[in-house]
Every structure is written in C-alpha cells, then in structure tokens.
Design a protein around this motif. Structure first.
Motif, short mmCIF file in Angstrom:
data_model
loop_
_atom_site.label_atom_id
_atom_site.label_comp_id
_atom_site.label_asym_id
_atom_site.label_seq_id
_atom_site.Cartn_x
_atom_site.Cartn_y
_atom_site.Cartn_z
N GLN A 92 0.83 -1.22 0.00
CA GLN A 92 0.00 0.00 0.00
C GLN A 92 0.86 1.26 0.00
OE1 GLN A 92 -3.29 0.38 2.78
NE2 GLN A 92 -3.49 2.57 2.30
N LEU A 93 1.97 1.24 0.73
CA LEU A 93 2.84 2.44 0.74
C LEU A 93 3.40 2.71 -0.65
CD1 LEU A 93 4.63 1.93 4.17
CD2 LEU A 93 3.18 3.87 3.53
N GLY A 94 3.74 1.65 -1.38
CA GLY A 94 4.24 1.82 -2.74
C GLY A 94 3.18 2.42 -3.66
N ALA A 95 1.95 1.90 -3.54
CA ALA A 95 0.85 2.42 -4.36
C ALA A 95 0.57 3.88 -4.01
CB ALA A 95 -0.40 1.57 -4.16
N LEU B 31 5.49 -0.69 11.61
CA LEU B 31 6.67 0.13 11.91
C LEU B 31 7.85 -0.26 11.01
CD1 LEU B 31 6.44 0.25 15.82
CD2 LEU B 31 6.02 2.15 14.23
N GLU B 32 7.94 -1.56 10.71
CA GLU B 32 9.00 -2.04 9.82
C GLU B 32 8.79 -1.52 8.39
OE1 GLU B 32 9.54 -6.39 10.16
OE2 GLU B 32 9.76 -6.36 7.98
N ALA B 33 7.56 -1.59 7.90
CA ALA B 33 7.27 -1.09 6.55
C ALA B 33 7.53 0.42 6.48
CB ALA B 33 5.82 -1.40 6.18
N ARG B 34 7.18 1.12 7.55
CA ARG B 34 7.42 2.56 7.59
C ARG B 34 8.91 2.88 7.42
NH1 ARG B 34 5.93 6.46 12.66
NH2 ARG B 34 7.40 5.20 13.83
N ASP B 35 9.75 2.10 8.07
CA ASP B 35 11.20 2.33 7.95
C ASP B 35 11.66 2.23 6.50
OD1 ASP B 35 11.60 2.85 10.57
OD2 ASP B 35 12.29 0.83 11.10
N ASP B 36 11.07 1.28 5.75
CA ASP B 36 11.47 1.09 4.36
C ASP B 36 11.12 2.31 3.50
OD1 ASP B 36 12.36 -1.38 5.02
OD2 ASP B 36 10.60 -2.45 4.28
N ARG C 134 10.98 5.49 4.61
CA ARG C 134 11.45 6.75 5.23
C ARG C 134 12.04 7.66 4.15
NH1 ARG C 134 11.60 7.64 10.42
NH2 ARG C 134 11.36 5.45 10.98
N GLY C 135 11.69 8.93 4.21
CA GLY C 135 12.17 9.88 3.21
C GLY C 135 11.31 9.91 1.95
N LEU C 136 10.36 8.99 1.85
CA LEU C 136 9.46 8.95 0.68
C LEU C 136 8.02 9.24 1.11
CD1 LEU C 136 10.97 5.79 -1.03
CD2 LEU C 136 11.26 8.16 -1.76
N ARG D 260 9.72 15.03 -4.34
CA ARG D 260 10.03 15.37 -2.94
C ARG D 260 11.37 16.04 -2.90
NH1 ARG D 260 8.29 12.13 2.34
NH2 ARG D 260 9.72 13.69 3.12
N ASP D 261 11.44 17.18 -2.23
CA ASP D 261 12.70 17.93 -2.13
C ASP D 261 13.30 18.19 -3.51
OD1 ASP D 261 12.55 17.81 0.71
OD2 ASP D 261 13.40 15.79 0.64
N GLY D 262 12.44 18.43 -4.49
CA GLY D 262 12.92 18.71 -5.84
C GLY D 262 13.33 17.49 -6.63
N ARG D 263 13.24 16.32 -6.02
CA ARG D 263 13.70 15.09 -6.66
C ARG D 263 12.50 14.25 -7.08
NH1 ARG D 263 16.10 10.09 -3.73
NH2 ARG D 263 17.33 9.15 -5.37
N VAL D 264 12.55 13.72 -8.27
CA VAL D 264 11.47 12.84 -8.73
C VAL D 264 11.56 11.52 -7.96
CG1 VAL D 264 10.53 11.60 -10.72
CG2 VAL D 264 11.52 13.88 -11.02
N VAL D 265 10.46 11.14 -7.27
CA VAL D 265 10.48 9.90 -6.49
C VAL D 265 9.55 8.84 -7.08
CG1 VAL D 265 11.28 10.90 -4.32
CG2 VAL D 265 8.83 10.88 -4.84
#
Ligand SMILES: [Zn+2]
Length: 425
Positions: free
Chosen positions: A119-122, A151-156, A158-160, A400-405
C-alpha cells in the motif's frame, strides 16, 4: 541546459526549473528549485547538495500543474489487501468488524508487513507523501505483530512517505498491551468509542494514555447514522485544555450528517474551540453505511462545508484498501478528492486543499509551490484542479525535495490527426 518534458522524467532525477507550470490556484509560474526548496526565480542557481549525484533537469511544464502533495490522514495499512483472502465479504461496518474478528488471527506478521509495503508503494506512485495509519491489536496470539509489521514497513519508506502510526484499541484490549504499544514507538493512541458499550469511558481511557505518554489521539468517532451519537463533543471537552502540539483528531464523524442544524453548530463550535481536527473518509463511509436504508439512503458524509466554515481543520483519508471494510479502496487521494466533490459538495479546488491539509496535521512544512516552501508536489497533466480530478490525473510525477520519487503515465498507439477529428464527430 537542454529542456526536458515532464513525461521524460525518471525517478531519481533532480528538477532545477519548471517552466510554465500552473499552480493549484490557477496562476502560471516559472519555478526554480534550490536545495530542495522553491527559490526566487531570479536568484542564482546553485548545486543541490546532499540530494544525489544526478544532473539537475530543466523542465518545460507547459500544460502541466504542480499540485500540493496528497496526505492520506486515515489509512489501515495493516488490513490492506485482505478482502479476497477473507472470503470476499459484503456488508456494513458491523459485518466488516465481525469478518475481521473471524479471520484476523490467520494473518502472520510477515504478511501484514508485505501488504503494508504494497500500500505504501501504491500511495507513493499516486502522490501521497504523508500518511497516518491506524493499526489494530491483531486477533489471536501476539496482538502487537501488526504494529511491529507496520513500523518495519514505515522504515522502508522513510524519506518517501512520512507515516504516523496510531495504535487503535478496542474495549477488550487491556492496559498492559497499550503500554507495550507505546513502548514500541507508536505516534498516537486510537480507539472507536462508538463501538464500545461505554463510549465516554473509552474516550477518557484513550486520552489518559495519550497524556501519560505525551502523545496525542486520533479516535474513530461517531461512525454511524445515529443522531444521538455525538462522541465528538465528549472528545472536544476532554481535550480542550491540551497544549496545541498534542494532536486530537476525530475520524469519520458520520453522525454529523444527520444532526439538526442547532446541534450540528454546537458540536462544530466545541470541536473548533478545543482544536479537534476532523478526518473525513468518504469512500469507506459511502460503502459501509446505509445498508439498513433500502430507499432514501443517506450519503453518510459529514457536512464538509459547514465543518470548514466553523473553523475546524478538515483533512481526508483513503481509509480501507481492498479489505472487508471496502473491497474497492485503493488509497488514491485523487479518487477521495473526487468523492469530496461529488458526494460532499466541496468545490474541486477546496477538495484538494482538504486532501493536502493533512500535511499540517503531521507537522510537515508547507508545500504549495510558493517561494520558500519545500519543493514537494505532484505534477499532473491538466490545466485546472477540476480537470485533474475529473480525469483522475492518469499521468503523475511525484516530487520530494525537488527530486522525482515516482512516475506513472499512460500510453497508447498514436492516432493520426485526421482520424482523431472524425472520431469526435
Ligand atoms: Zn478507520
């Protein structure tokens, strides 16, 4: 510097300039990105430090809009993608809860984590860069496995995708487990008082745990069509003297849809005064509510314009994704914004403001495309917010932060011009 078209952008590339892009307010702008932030277009271009080694890109964004990024403020990523696994159930909130209680024990921690990552990827590909997810104490042995998995999936991610985790207890969950969840590092305490026999006691229990841990609460609130269900007022009174930084959010608030005007006004005044934010979840509420109304089915969406006019902070959630609570949820906040317009009667522009407002509730800095804001947003091929929502923005570039994610685009065989004009006739 050569100019790139938005559809040519690739994940990892850093945008230096966007030429001719349209902002959500309809103004056209040339945008310059320095150090991950929107800079004065007249300033001197510098190298973006610490973001990557990729070359900076100048983009001709004519015909494209930069929308503020979406925030999904009410998700359940520990339940996602379980609908077919649990027998393709249909029915009301009560039916979905019963289905979850029957089958939930079969979910293993690794499976929950895999579903949460999916779900986080989608969400990221759809332009969601901020999310608040509720997590159950899971059925069966080891009730904390869902919280650990999320919490583990959230870590993966992070920053996105910035994720807040709400540990959501029911009446039967004992205090020791809630303390353990706080120890694991959850951000907020959750509950569903309207499903308990003693709603007021449940609100006070959740608030007391939040106070002892120095965190906030986000409660499923009045998720029914009963005009006598007004837990929102109790929640407001219980948290009115909390300091501003302690979150108090009320998710759903469906019963506001069936209040007489004077009671509605009193409830909204109490929420506004206490700083209680409301999170509306139109898609799940449209699906789960109203099964007992064969005719004149209520829409089950709180009065959104009245909430905003009362000065209450309003955000929105995608809520359930292909689980017993909504077989068709996909966590795409463009779909949610369309529902806020079609079923909730917000204007398209106001609907996207609500979808973007959740950022603020997570304490994230503004991302409106204005000079000084973080350079986060979704590039969509559209000339207005209404067009983007109507067409569900099939082409999207998430920044994000000017970078295409993330990018996604639709392609088809090219149709010769002459045939195209004939097709229109
Ligand atoms: Zn929920």
């Amino acid at each position: 510097m050569p100019v790139t078209l938005p559809e040519e952008l690739l994940p990892g590339q850093v945008i230096a300039r966007l030429h001719g892009v349209t902002l959500a307010d309809g103004t056209s702008a040339g945008i310059r990105v320095i150090d991950g932030r929107i800079a004065d277009p007249g300033g001197t271009l510098t190298v973006v430090p610490g973001i990557g080694t990729e070359p900076e890109i100048d983009v001709d964004a004519t015909g494209w809009m930069l929308l503020p990024p979406a925030a999904d403020l009410h998700a359940h990523i520990d339940k996602a993608y379980t609908w077919s696994m649990f027998g393709e159930p249909e029915g009301s909130l009560e039916d979905a809860v019963a289905c979850w209680q029957q089958h939930g024990a079969s979910l293993r921690e690794e499976q929950i984590a895999a579903n949460a990552r999916r779900q986080l990827g989608a969400a990221l590909r759809a332009g969601v860069t901020a999310m608040r997810t509720h997590v159950n104490y899971h059925e069966g042995a080891d009730p904390l496995r869902g919280i650990r998995a999320v919490l583990e999936a959230r870590d993966d991610y992070r920053g996105l995708v910035d994720v807040q985790v709400v540990a959501m207890h029911g009446q039967l969950i004992d205090d020791a487990l809630i303390r353990d969840a706080i120890g694991l590092g959850v951000d907020l305490i959750g509950a569903a008082p309207h499903l308990s026999e003693t709603p007021r006691a449940e609100i006070h229990r959740a608030a007391a745990f939040a106070e002892s841990a120095g965190i906030g609460i986000d409660l499923h609130t009045d998720e029914n069509l009963d005009p006598d269900s007004l837990d929102l007022i109790d929640l407001a009174h219980r948290t009115a003297d909390w300091p501003a930084h302690m979150t108090r959010s009320a998710g759903h608030c469906v019963s506001l849809a069936v209040q007489p005007p004077a009671r509605l006004a009193a409830a909204l005044d109490a929420a506004a005064e206490a700083g209680v934010s409301i999170i509306t979840n139109p898609l799940t509420n449209l699906y789960l509510q109203g099964w007992q109304h064969p005719v004149a089915m209520p829409r089950a969406i709180p009065p959104l314009n009245a909430i905003l006019d009362a000065g209450v902070v309003l955000a929105a959630g995608g809520d359930n994704v292909q689980d017993p609570f909504n077989p068709l949820g996909n966590g795409d906040m463009v779909d949610v914004a369309a529902a806020l317009v079609l079923a909730g009667h917000l204007s398209p522009r106001r609907a996207w403001q609500v979808v973007a407002a959740g950022r603020g509730l997570l304490g994230l800095p503004p991302a409106t495309g204005a000079v000084g804001d973080v350079a986060d947003g979704i590039l969509v091929r559209a000339t207005s917010v209404a067009e983007a929502l109507a067409e569900r923005a099939p082409d999207r570039i998430v920044v994000r932060d000017g970078r295409v994610v993330a990018t996604r685009s639709f392609h088809s065989v090219s149709v010769p011009l002459q045939e195209r004009s004939e097709m229109r006739v």
